[in-house]
Write a protein that holds these residues in place. Structure first.
Motif, PDB file in Angstrom:
ATOM      1  N   ARG A  67       0.867  -1.173   0.000  1.00 39.18           N
ATOM      2  CA  ARG A  67       0.000   0.000   0.000  1.00 39.18           C
ATOM      3  C   ARG A  67       0.904   1.223   0.000  1.00 39.18           C
ATOM      4  N   GLU A  70       3.235   0.427   3.222  1.00 39.38           N
ATOM      5  CA  GLU A  70       2.884  -0.662   4.135  1.00 39.38           C
ATOM      6  C   GLU A  70       2.905  -1.962   3.341  1.00 39.38           C
ATOM      7  N   TYR A  71       3.436  -3.015   3.957  1.00 37.92           N
ATOM      8  CA  TYR A  71       3.574  -4.313   3.312  1.00 37.92           C
ATOM      9  C   TYR A  71       2.681  -5.332   4.006  1.00 37.92           C
ATOM     10  N   PHE A  72       1.930  -6.080   3.206  1.00 40.64           N
ATOM     11  CA  PHE A  72       1.042  -7.114   3.719  1.00 40.64           C
ATOM     12  C   PHE A  72       1.521  -8.445   3.157  1.00 40.64           C
ATOM     13  N   VAL A  81       0.948 -12.212   2.815  1.00 40.72           N
ATOM     14  CA  VAL A  81      -0.246 -13.054   2.911  1.00 40.72           C
ATOM     15  C   VAL A  81       0.019 -14.423   2.293  1.00 40.72           C
ATOM     16  N   ASP A 139      -7.191  -6.217   3.691  1.00 38.87           N
ATOM     17  CA  ASP A 139      -6.869  -6.674   5.039  1.00 38.87           C
ATOM     18  C   ASP A 139      -7.274  -5.563   6.012  1.00 38.87           C
ATOM     19  N   ASN A 190      -5.600  -5.418   9.356  1.00 40.41           N
ATOM     20  CA  ASN A 190      -4.127  -5.413   9.312  1.00 40.41           C
ATOM     21  C   ASN A 190      -3.520  -6.687   9.893  1.00 40.41           C
ATOM     22  N   TYR A 210      -2.136  -9.047   8.333  1.00 37.05           N
ATOM     23  CA  TYR A 210      -0.923  -9.449   7.623  1.00 37.05           C
ATOM     24  C   TYR A 210       0.077  -8.314   7.445  1.00 37.05           C
ATOM     25  N   LEU A 211      -0.160  -7.193   8.133  1.00 37.47           N
ATOM     26  CA  LEU A 211       0.728  -6.040   8.029  1.00 37.47           C
ATOM     27  C   LEU A 211       2.108  -6.395   8.590  1.00 37.47           C
ATOM     28  N   ASN A 212       3.114  -6.273   7.740  1.00 39.67           N
ATOM     29  CA  ASN A 212       4.516  -6.532   8.114  1.00 39.67           C
ATOM     30  C   ASN A 212       4.724  -7.903   8.746  1.00 39.67           C
ATOM     31  N   ARG A 213       4.034  -8.908   8.265  1.00 42.23           N
ATOM     32  CA  ARG A 213       4.154 -10.270   8.817  1.00 42.23           C
ATOM     33  C   ARG A 213       5.243 -11.067   8.091  1.00 42.23           C
TER      34      ARG A 213
END
Length: 84
Positions: free
Chosen positions: A20, A28-30, A32, A69, A72, A74-77
């Motif tokens: 995003r 921001e990184y997701f 998944v 999401d 969030n 999956y945010l920075n997972r």
């Protein structure tokens, strides 16, 4: 954005990283897992097809799918990738 083929892809150990872009802020990184992205895309698309359009008409099926999401989850997972 995803495609219809992502709903049934049987690849293992596949992850999507959705980015995003936040204008001038840090992106921001997701991270998944494929199975989760596929389930969301399939369920969300079916819900959209079952919901009438603005003028009450039935939506026309399309191969395009969306992923979101809102919690969030999956945010920075990055740890899900198991690269340590």
């Amino acid at each position: 954005m995803l495609n219809q083929k992502h709903e049934t892809d049987i690849a293992t150990n596949l992850f999507f990283v959705f980015i995003r872009l936040n204008d001038l802020l840090a992106p921001e990184y997701f991270v998944v897992p494929r199975e989760e992205a596929a389930k969301y895309a399939r369920d969300n698309h079916q819900r959209w097809l079952n919901t009438p359009g603005r003028k009450g008409q039935q939506h026309q099926d399309t191969p395009m799918r969306k992923f979101a999401d809102p919690e969030n989850k999956y945010l920075n997972r990055w740890e899900l990738l198991g690269l340590d």
